[in-house]
Design a protein around this motif. Structure first.
Motif, PDB file in Angstrom:
ATOM      1  N   PHE A 130       0.816  -1.217   0.000  1.00 13.19           N
ATOM      2  CA  PHE A 130       0.000   0.000   0.000  1.00 13.19           C
ATOM      3  C   PHE A 130       0.851   1.269   0.000  1.00 13.19           C
ATOM      4  N   ILE A 131       2.187   1.119   0.088  1.00 17.40           N
ATOM      5  CA  ILE A 131       3.070   2.292   0.182  1.00 17.40           C
ATOM      6  C   ILE A 131       3.970   2.362  -1.049  1.00 17.40           C
ATOM      7  N   ASP A 132       3.920   3.493  -1.754  1.00 12.46           N
ATOM      8  CA  ASP A 132       4.755   3.705  -2.928  1.00 12.46           C
ATOM      9  C   ASP A 132       6.018   4.484  -2.563  1.00 12.46           C
ATOM     10  N   GLN A 133       5.863   5.598  -1.847  1.00  8.42           N
ATOM     11  CA  GLN A 133       6.992   6.424  -1.426  1.00  8.42           C
ATOM     12  C   GLN A 133       6.778   6.840   0.030  1.00  8.42           C
ATOM     13  N   ILE A 134       7.879   7.052   0.734  1.00  4.38           N
ATOM     14  CA  ILE A 134       7.772   7.517   2.111  1.00  4.38           C
ATOM     15  C   ILE A 134       8.984   8.378   2.442  1.00  4.38           C
ATOM     16  N   ALA A 135       8.741   9.451   3.172  1.00  2.00           N
ATOM     17  CA  ALA A 135       9.819  10.340   3.622  1.00  2.00           C
ATOM     18  C   ALA A 135       9.633  10.599   5.109  1.00  2.00           C
ATOM     19  N   ILE A 136      10.685  10.355   5.867  1.00  2.00           N
ATOM     20  CA  ILE A 136      10.634  10.475   7.325  1.00  2.00           C
ATOM     21  C   ILE A 136      11.318  11.760   7.762  1.00  2.00           C
ATOM     22  N   PHE A 137      10.767  12.385   8.803  1.00  2.47           N
ATOM     23  CA  PHE A 137      11.303  13.636   9.351  1.00  2.47           C
ATOM     24  C   PHE A 137      11.395  13.511  10.876  1.00  2.47           C
ATOM     25  N   ALA A 138      12.511  14.026  11.412  1.00  2.00           N
ATOM     26  CA  ALA A 138      12.657  13.986  12.867  1.00  2.00           C
ATOM     27  C   ALA A 138      13.710  14.955  13.377  1.00  2.00           C
ATOM     28  N   ASP A 139      14.475  15.567  12.467  1.00  2.00           N
ATOM     29  CA  ASP A 139      15.602  16.389  12.902  1.00  2.00           C
ATOM     30  C   ASP A 139      15.135  17.551  13.770  1.00  2.00           C
ATOM     31  N   LYS A 140      15.661  17.614  14.989  1.00  2.00           N
ATOM     32  CA  LYS A 140      15.345  18.662  15.973  1.00  2.00           C
ATOM     33  C   LYS A 140      13.855  18.687  16.313  1.00  2.00           C
ATOM     34  N   ARG A 141      13.194  17.564  16.112  1.00  2.00           N
ATOM     35  CA  ARG A 141      11.772  17.426  16.448  1.00  2.00           C
ATOM     36  C   ARG A 141      11.637  16.489  17.646  1.00  2.00           C
ATOM     37  N   LYS A 142      10.427  16.496  18.227  1.00  2.00           N
ATOM     38  CA  LYS A 142      10.190  15.685  19.422  1.00  2.00           C
ATOM     39  C   LYS A 142      10.053  14.203  19.101  1.00  2.00           C
ATOM     40  N   TYR A 143       9.579  13.891  17.905  1.00  2.00           N
ATOM     41  CA  TYR A 143       9.355  12.501  17.519  1.00  2.00           C
ATOM     42  C   TYR A 143       9.402  12.388  15.998  1.00  2.00           C
ATOM     43  N   VAL A 144       9.252  11.174  15.507  1.00  2.00           N
ATOM     44  CA  VAL A 144       9.350  10.895  14.078  1.00  2.00           C
ATOM     45  C   VAL A 144       7.988  11.061  13.407  1.00  2.00           C
ATOM     46  N   SER A 145       7.980  11.765  12.273  1.00  2.00           N
ATOM     47  CA  SER A 145       6.775  11.885  11.450  1.00  2.00           C
ATOM     48  C   SER A 145       7.101  11.428  10.036  1.00  2.00           C
TER      49      SER A 145
END
Length: 601
Positions: A490-505
Motif C-alpha cells: 500500500f506504500i509507494d513512497q515515504i519520507a521520514i522527518f525527525a531532525d530537531k523534532r520531538k518525535y518521528v513523522s
C-alpha cells in the motif's frame, strides 16, 4: 580477457566476435528486436569518431550526451573515447536548470540529444549557453524549431565528408590513449546542494574490469544482459562496459516503463536494477497469494517456507538440506518457482545485481527462497560503482557483501566507510574545495556512509548526512525505517522527518490503485483521491500496517504521526533526484505546513 582501453574495446571485440550480435534494441514500429553485430557496432563507432574529428573535437574535450538509453548513445560514447575525448552524460529527465548548470560547468561545445523532450529542453536554454556550437539529434522524428541553426540529425552528422587525414587522426588517438585520460565526468544528482562532476579515468575502468574478472568468471559471451537503468547511472554504465569487455550481448531497453514487457521478450540471464524493481515483484506475489484460496494458496505459502529453509537455512550456510526438504524443493522448483520466474521473464537468470539503495531483507529473503539469485551490492559513482557485493552462496543477508579485490576499505571516525584504490575517482571537476573535503590527508575517500567490517564482509548502517537528532537527543537513521516500510504493497513512497523534532513523522505516498481497490472492497465512498485519503478507515488501515512493520525498531525511532499524500513526490518539482531518491530538504520546504501540523499538540 585482456583489458583494452575503452578507445579500442569495441573494435578488439569485433575482431573476435565478428558477426555475433553485440547489441539489440526494440523497433517499436515493427514490434521486433533489431540486432547490431560487433562488426556493425565497430563501424558505427568509427563513423561517429571520424565525424567528431571533422567537427574539431579535441583530446580531453568534454562532449555532452542528453538522452535516454539508445544504441546511438553507446556509439557516441565509444566514438568520444576513440578521440580521447570525455563524455558528460545527462539524465534524460534533467530539468532545463540542471542542464544549463552542467553545460556551463563542463564547458560543453558539442551536445547530443535523444528525443523531443531533450531537444526542446536544450533549445530552451541555448541562448544562455553560448559555448554550445552544435546539437546532434538522435531521433529523426524530433521536430526542429524553424529558426534552429544549431542542430543536425545524427544520420546527417555521420554523413559528413571525411578525409584520410581525419581517419588517421582518430587512429592515432585510439592507439595513444593513456591510463590517466579522463573518460567520463558523471554529475551526481545530489540529495543536497548542487551537482558535482565525478572524474573517472581510464585506469578506473581498467581496474574495475580486472576486479570483476576475479569475482565473476562465469560471465561471458553466452550471456544476455538487459540495459534497464539509465546508462547515465554509474551502476548501469560500468556494468554495460563490463559486459562489452566480457563479450556479453546487451539488450537496450528504450522505454523504462516498458520493462515488464521487454524483459519477457528478451528473458535475460543478467540485469542490473534498483531494489524497487524487486519490491514490486515481491508485492505482486503477495497480492497473488492474498487473492488465492484453498489448497493452491497453502501450496504457494509452503513453497516459500520450504525455499527459505532449503536456500537460506542450509545452502547459504554451507549445509546440506534434509532429504525431505530437498525433495519438496525440487517439486516446488518444477511447478511453482519456475512458473513465477517465467511469469516475470527471468527464468534464464544467472544472477541479478541490485544496488542504488538498501534492499529490504524480506524482499532479499523471498527472492533467494524462490531461487531468484539477487546479488546485493554497495558502491558509489566515486568508486566506479562496485565496492562490495554478496556471493551467490555463503552470504549474510544483512550485509552488502564481500569487499572487492584490490580495494582498501576501512572504518574511520563516526563509523564512516573510507576507500582507497585504483577504482576511486581522482576528484571532482572544477571543485577544489569539494576535493579537499572528500579525501583524508593520507588519500582515503570519505563515502559519507556509516558502516562496519567483519573480516572481508561490509555492513552499511546509514548515510551520515541523513542522520537525524531529535530534540530529545536521540539519533535516528531514516533510511533504515523507510526501507522497511516501502515493501508494504500500500506504500509507494515515504519520507521520514525527525531532525530537531520531538518525535518521528512521515509523509506517505500510497499505491493509489491498492487504496482504491481497498475502498471498493470495504464499501468506502469518496469523491477523489484527496477525499479518500482523508477517511478515518483509510488512515487507520495505514496506521495498523505501519505499526506492524516498525515493531523491530526502538520506540523513539518509530513513526508517531504521518500524512497520506494525494499526489506523489515529483521529479519535475525537484523533490526526487534523477535516480529517484527523495530530496528531504526540498520536501521539508514544499510541505512545511503539513509537516509542522504533525507536531501540533
Amino acid at each position: 580477457m585482456d583489458c583494452e582501453p575503452l578507445s579500442l574495446l569495441v573494435h578488439k571485440r569485433a575482431g573476435v566476435f565478428n558477426k555475433r550480435i553485440a547489441l539489440q534494441y526494440r523497433d517499436y514500429g515493427k514490434s521486433e528486436w533489431v540486432g547490431v553485430s560487433w562488426e556493425e557496432f565497430s563501424s558505427f563507432v568509427m563513423k561517429c569518431a571520424w565525424a567528431m574529428a571533422v567537427n574539431g573535437v579535441a583530446v580531453q574535450e568534454n562532449v555532452g550526451v542528453f538522452s535516454q538509453n539508445k544504441p546511438e548513445l553507446l556509439y557516441v560514447n565509444f566514438a568520444a573515447y576513440a578521440n580521447r575525448a570525455v563524455i558528460v552524460p545527462f539524465y534524460a529527465t534533467s530539468s532545463p536548470k540542471q542542464v544549463e548548470y552542467m553545460l556551463k560547468d563542463a564547458g560543453i561545445k558539442v551536445m547530443f540529444v535523444g528525443e523531443q523532450y531533450q531537444y526542446d529542453t536544450m533549445m530552451s536554454i541555448a541562448g544562455e549557453c553560448p559555448d554550445v556550437e552544435l546539437v546532434v539529434i538522435f531521433d529523426k522524428a524530433v521536430k526542429r524549431k524553424d529558426d534552429d541553426k544549431l542542430s543536425v540529425y545524427f544520420d546527417d552528422y555521420l554523413s559528413m565528408p571525411v578525409t584520410e587525414r581525419d581517419k588517421e587522426l582518430v587512429n592515432e588517438r585510439m592507439h595513444s590513449a593513456k591510463e590517466e585520460d579522463v573518460i567520463d565526468i558523471l554529475y551526481t544528482s545530489g540529495t543536497t546542494g548542487e551537482p558535482k562532476g565525478v572524474l573517472l579515468c581510464q585506469y578506473n575502468y581498467t581496474n574495475a574490469f580486472i576486479n570483476h574478472d576475479q569475482r565473476l568468471p562465469e560471465v561471458g559471451p553466452g550471456d544476455v544482459s538487459m540495459d534497464f537503468l539509465p546508462l547515465t547511472h554509474i551502476f548501469e554504465r560500468a556494468w554495460t562496459y563490463y559486459c562489452f569487455h566480457r563479450g556479453v550481448k546487451v539488450c537496450v531497453n528504450l522505454k523504462p516503463t516498458d520493462i515488464q514487457m521487454t524483459i519477457k521478450e528478451i528473458r535475460p540471464t543478467l540485469m542490473c536494477s534498483v531494489p524497487r524493481f524487486w519490491e514490486k515483484v515481491y508485492n505482486g506475489v503477495l497480492e497473488k497469494i492474498s487473492e488465492t484460496k484453498g489448497i493452491k494458496k497453502r501450496l504457494m505459502l509452503d513453497a516459500i517456507r520450504v525455499g527459505r529453509i532449503h536456500n537460506l537455512n542450509y545452502l547459504r550456510t554451507g549445509k546440506t538440506p534434509p532429504l525431505g526438504i530437498r525433495l519438496k524443493y525440487r517439486f516446488y522448483d518444477r511447478f511453482i518457482y519456475s512458473l513465477l520466474k517465467r511469469t516475470v521473464g527471468i527464468e534464464n537468470g544467472k544472477f541479478f545485481p541490485t544496488a542504488g539503495a538498501a534492499i529490504p531483507e524480506k524482499v532479499f529473503e523471498f527472492a533467494r527462497a524462490v531461487g531468484i539469485k539477487i546479488i546485493a551490492g554497495y558502491g558509489l559513482t566515486e568508486s566506479t560503482a562496485t565496492v562490495s557485493f554478496t556471493e551467490l552462496e555463503h552470504y549474510d543477508i544483512r550485509s552488502v557483501g564481500k569487499i572487492m579485490p584490490n580495494l582498501e576499505v576501512k572504518i574511520g571516525d563516526n563509523d564512516e566507510i573510507l576507500l582507497r584504490g585504483k577504482t576511486i575517482t581522482p576528484g571532482y571537476y572544477n571543485k577544489p574545495e569539494a576535493n579537499e573535503a572528500a579525501f583524508t590527508p593520507d588519500g582515503w575517500f570519505r563515502t559519507g556512509d556509516a558502516g562496519r567490517i567483519e573480516g572481508d564482509i561490509l555492513y552499511i548502517k546509514d548515510r551520515l548526512k541523513d542522520l537525524f537528532k531529535t530534540s530529545n537527543g536521540k539519533y535516528i537513521a531514516p533510511q533504515a525505517l523507510e526501507t522497511s516500510l516501502v515493501i508494504d504493497p500500500f506504500i509507494d513512497q515515504i519520507a521520514i522527518f525527525a531532525d530537531k523534532r520531538k518525535y518521528v513523522s512521515a509523509l506517505v505516498v500510497p499505491e493509489y490503485k491498492a487504496v482504491e481497490k481497498y475502498a471498493a472492497e470495504h464499501g468506502i465512498e469518496y469523491a477523489d483521491m484527496k477525499d479518500l485519503l482523508s477517511k478515518k478507515e483509510i488512515y487507520d488501515m495505514f496506521k495498523e500496517r505501519i505499526d506492524g512493520l516498525q515493531q523491530p525498531f526502538a520506540h523513539f525511532e518509530q513513526i508517531k504521526r504521518f500524512t497520506l499524500m494525494p499526489e506523489p513526490f515529483s521529479l519535475d518539482k525537484g523533490e526526487l533526484t534523477n535516480t529517484l531518491k527523495i530530496r528531504r530538504s526540498v520536501l521539508n520546504k514544499h510541505y512545511a505546513d503539513i509537516i509542522n501540523k504533525m507536531y501540533e499538540e
